[in-house]
Design a protein around this motif. Structure first.
Motif, PDB file in Angstrom:
ATOM      1  N   ALA A   1       3.551   4.526  -7.059  1.00  0.00           N
ATOM      2  CA  ALA A   1       2.792   3.929  -8.068  1.00  0.00           C
ATOM      3  C   ALA A   1       2.827   2.509  -8.564  1.00  0.00           C
ATOM      4  CB  ALA A   1       2.539   4.705  -9.201  1.00  0.00           C
ATOM      5  N   THR A   2       3.876   1.599  -7.703  1.00  0.00           N
ATOM      6  CA  THR A   2       3.950   0.373  -8.179  1.00  0.00           C
ATOM      7  C   THR A   2       4.284  -0.443  -6.624  1.00  0.00           C
ATOM      8  OG1 THR A   2       5.618  -1.216  -9.086  1.00  0.00           O
ATOM      9  CG2 THR A   2       6.509   1.040  -8.002  1.00  0.00           C
ATOM     10  N   THR A   3       3.796  -1.929  -6.868  1.00  0.00           N
ATOM     11  CA  THR A   3       3.903  -2.510  -5.650  1.00  0.00           C
ATOM     12  C   THR A   3       5.480  -3.308  -5.443  1.00  0.00           C
ATOM     13  OG1 THR A   3       3.342  -4.430  -7.014  1.00  0.00           O
ATOM     14  CG2 THR A   3       1.716  -3.382  -5.643  1.00  0.00           C
ATOM     15  N   PHE A   4       6.317  -2.988  -6.434  1.00  0.00           N
ATOM     16  CA  PHE A   4       7.856  -3.530  -6.136  1.00  0.00           C
ATOM     17  C   PHE A   4       8.685  -2.350  -6.460  1.00  0.00           C
ATOM     18  CE2 PHE A   4       5.366  -7.375  -7.511  1.00  0.00           C
ATOM     19  CZ  PHE A   4       5.610  -7.939  -6.459  1.00  0.00           C
ATOM     20  N   PRO A   5       8.682  -1.277  -5.549  1.00  0.00           N
ATOM     21  CA  PRO A   5       9.476  -0.121  -5.811  1.00  0.00           C
ATOM     22  C   PRO A   5      10.908  -0.149  -5.693  1.00  0.00           C
ATOM     23  CG  PRO A   5       8.829  -0.108  -3.464  1.00  0.00           C
ATOM     24  CD  PRO A   5       8.175  -1.069  -4.202  1.00  0.00           C
ATOM     25  N   GLY A   6      11.797   0.692  -6.283  1.00  0.00           N
ATOM     26  CA  GLY A   6      13.473   0.658  -6.082  1.00  0.00           C
ATOM     27  C   GLY A   6      13.542   1.569  -4.881  1.00  0.00           C
ATOM     28  N   GLY A   7      14.970   2.041  -5.218  1.00  0.00           N
ATOM     29  CA  GLY A   7      15.357   2.941  -4.277  1.00  0.00           C
ATOM     30  C   GLY A   7      15.494   2.585  -2.813  1.00  0.00           C
ATOM     31  N   PHE A   8      15.380   3.473  -1.695  1.00  0.00           N
ATOM     32  CA  PHE A   8      15.400   3.061  -0.493  1.00  0.00           C
ATOM     33  C   PHE A   8      14.326   2.136  -0.020  1.00  0.00           C
ATOM     34  CE2 PHE A   8      14.555   4.113   3.982  1.00  0.00           C
ATOM     35  CZ  PHE A   8      15.658   3.977   4.431  1.00  0.00           C
ATOM     36  N   LEU A   9      13.128   2.329  -0.371  1.00  0.00           N
ATOM     37  CA  LEU A   9      11.966   1.567   0.275  1.00  0.00           C
ATOM     38  C   LEU A   9      11.979   0.072  -0.224  1.00  0.00           C
ATOM     39  CD1 LEU A   9       9.529   1.449   1.700  1.00  0.00           C
ATOM     40  CD2 LEU A   9       8.114   2.066  -0.075  1.00  0.00           C
ATOM     41  N   GLY A  10      12.643  -0.080  -1.636  1.00  0.00           N
ATOM     42  CA  GLY A  10      12.848  -1.565  -2.219  1.00  0.00           C
ATOM     43  C   GLY A  10      13.998  -2.121  -1.595  1.00  0.00           C
ATOM     44  N   THR A  11      15.088  -1.338  -1.294  1.00  0.00           N
ATOM     45  CA  THR A  11      15.976  -1.992  -0.571  1.00  0.00           C
ATOM     46  C   THR A  11      15.842  -2.479   0.708  1.00  0.00           C
ATOM     47  OG1 THR A  11      17.632  -0.365  -1.908  1.00  0.00           O
ATOM     48  CG2 THR A  11      18.490  -1.460   0.363  1.00  0.00           C
ATOM     49  N   ILE A  12      14.824  -1.572   1.468  1.00  0.00           N
ATOM     50  CA  ILE A  12      14.483  -2.333   2.852  1.00  0.00           C
ATOM     51  C   ILE A  12      13.639  -3.693   2.702  1.00  0.00           C
ATOM     52  CG2 ILE A  12      12.979  -1.721   4.783  1.00  0.00           C
ATOM     53  CD1 ILE A  12      13.759   1.199   4.701  1.00  0.00           C
ATOM     54  N   GLY A  13      12.906  -3.568   1.694  1.00  0.00           N
ATOM     55  CA  GLY A  13      12.028  -4.751   1.470  1.00  0.00           C
ATOM     56  C   GLY A  13      12.753  -5.762   1.365  1.00  0.00           C
ATOM     57  N   TRP A  14      13.668  -5.848   0.513  1.00  0.00           N
ATOM     58  CA  TRP A  14      14.659  -6.989   0.126  1.00  0.00           C
ATOM     59  C   TRP A  14      15.514  -7.334   1.199  1.00  0.00           C
ATOM     60  CZ3 TRP A  14      14.049 -10.290  -3.787  1.00  0.00           C
ATOM     61  CH2 TRP A  14      13.373  -9.663  -4.857  1.00  0.00           C
ATOM     62  N   LEU A  15      16.005  -6.429   1.965  1.00  0.00           N
ATOM     63  CA  LEU A  15      16.814  -6.832   3.159  1.00  0.00           C
ATOM     64  C   LEU A  15      15.960  -7.725   4.060  1.00  0.00           C
ATOM     65  CD1 LEU A  15      18.883  -3.652   3.619  1.00  0.00           C
ATOM     66  CD2 LEU A  15      19.587  -5.767   2.596  1.00  0.00           C
TER      67      LEU A  15
ATOM     68  N   VAL B   1       0.903  -1.036   0.048  1.00  0.00           N
ATOM     69  CA  VAL B   1      -0.066   0.048   0.037  1.00  0.00           C
ATOM     70  C   VAL B   1       1.020   1.283  -0.086  1.00  0.00           C
ATOM     71  CG1 VAL B   1      -1.783   1.351   1.689  1.00  0.00           C
ATOM     72  CG2 VAL B   1      -1.940  -1.006   1.117  1.00  0.00           C
ATOM     73  N   ILE B   2       2.061   1.393   0.813  1.00  0.00           N
ATOM     74  CA  ILE B   2       2.787   2.321   0.970  1.00  0.00           C
ATOM     75  C   ILE B   2       3.675   2.523  -0.549  1.00  0.00           C
ATOM     76  CG2 ILE B   2       4.750   3.652   1.951  1.00  0.00           C
ATOM     77  CD1 ILE B   2       3.852   1.937   4.544  1.00  0.00           C
ATOM     78  N   ALA B   3       3.904   1.242  -0.939  1.00  0.00           N
ATOM     79  CA  ALA B   3       4.780   1.319  -2.322  1.00  0.00           C
ATOM     80  C   ALA B   3       3.845   2.044  -3.523  1.00  0.00           C
ATOM     81  CB  ALA B   3       5.092   0.057  -2.604  1.00  0.00           C
ATOM     82  N   GLU B   4       2.370   1.405  -3.399  1.00  0.00           N
ATOM     83  CA  GLU B   4       1.696   2.072  -4.418  1.00  0.00           C
ATOM     84  C   GLU B   4       1.225   3.534  -4.428  1.00  0.00           C
ATOM     85  OE1 GLU B   4      -0.886   1.691  -7.906  1.00  0.00           O
ATOM     86  OE2 GLU B   4       0.838   0.140  -6.759  1.00  0.00           O
ATOM     87  N   ALA B   5       1.248   3.936  -3.197  1.00  0.00           N
ATOM     88  CA  ALA B   5       0.828   5.479  -2.839  1.00  0.00           C
ATOM     89  C   ALA B   5       2.289   6.390  -3.160  1.00  0.00           C
ATOM     90  CB  ALA B   5       0.549   5.409  -1.314  1.00  0.00           C
ATOM     91  N   LEU B   6       3.205   5.892  -3.065  1.00  0.00           N
ATOM     92  CA  LEU B   6       4.788   6.797  -2.975  1.00  0.00           C
ATOM     93  C   LEU B   6       5.157   6.463  -4.750  1.00  0.00           C
ATOM     94  CD1 LEU B   6       6.445   6.151   0.119  1.00  0.00           C
ATOM     95  CD2 LEU B   6       4.999   8.158  -0.381  1.00  0.00           C
TER      96      LEU B   6
END
Length: 244
Positions: free
Chosen positions: A169-183, A162-167
């Motif tokens: 506009a995708t469920t698999f974001p990159g950048g800082f938020l994507g890095t946190i998800g993968w870690l 939900v946060i990735a879609e709001a910021l």
């Protein structure tokens, strides 16, 4: 004396004046007739069968009483049944240790062991065990230990999307938020596998069945069914103390 020859028969002999009167003879006591003793084990029937209200009830003899008592003992022995079989309606006491067929050894249940399950774990306790036992592949895990972390991770994954879609506009974001998800995914991968293996052990199944989750769609359903199974006492064979 008279001249009657038969008169002397009616006359009493004269007692001397100096003699004291004789005491009356004591009555003779007749001995009480003793009934003959009845032999043990025999009973006699009354020969008189002409009764107005039917014959009286017959009392059993000593031998018959012994036979009745023996029959009662036999009936009590039949109620007991074979050794180890409880009476009908009685709960069976689980005093015997669990004996798996392939080891023929009594299993040890150590609730304080590092790989022992925690029944009725709270969400905080279950999630704490998820991380502290992340590398433990022996032992067991209860259903509450498995499903509370699964629910927490599921809700966290939904919030992440939900946060990735709001910021972005995708469920698999990159950048800082994507890095946190993968870690976080990489950090929780091994503890998730270890928890699934311990949950399968608690249902007395091999931890290799956790590989079924790699099958698309159907594997996830089968895995969920296996994880929802109740605990089995034979699952103790997967504890570290019983692995010899």
């Amino acid at each position: 004396m008279s001249d009657d020859p038969y008169g002397t028969l009616d006359e009493q002999p004269e007692q001397p004046a100096t003699a004291s009167p004789a005491a009356p003879p004591a009555p003779r006591v007749q001995p009480h007739p003793v009934a003959p003793s009845e032999p043990l084990g025999y009973s006699y029937e009354d020969a008189n069968t002409d009764y107005a209200y039917g014959p009286p009830p017959q009392q059993p003899g000593y031998g018959q009483l012994q036979g009745a008592y023996g029959q009662q003992q036999g009936a009590y022995g039949q109620q007991q049944g074979a050794y180890g079989v409880p009476f009908y309606g009685q709960p069976q006491a689980s005093y015997l240790p669990v004996m798996p067929a392939f080891t023929q050894r009594p299993l040890i249940d150590d609730p304080t062991a590092a790989d022992a399950p925690l029944r009725g774990a709270s969400p905080l306790e279950a999630y704490k065990r998820f991380w502290t036992r992340g590398g433990t592949f022996t032992g067991r895990a209860s259903r509450s230990e498995y499903w509370w972390p699964a629910l927490i991770h599921g809700l966290g994954w939904i919030g992440y999307m939900v946060i990735a879609e709001a910021l972005y506009a995708t469920t698999f974001p990159g950048g800082f938020l994507g890095t946190i998800g993968w870690l976080f995914f990489l950090a929780a991968l091994v503890p998730s596998i270890a928890l699934g293996v311990r949950r399968l052990h608690d249902t007395d199944n091999s931890g290799l069945l956790h590989l079924l989750s790699l099958i698309p769609y159907a594997g996830v359903v089968v895995q969920a069914v296996l994880m929802a199974q109740p605990s089995s006492p034979n699952g103790m064979r997967y504890d570290k103390v019983n692995r010899r």
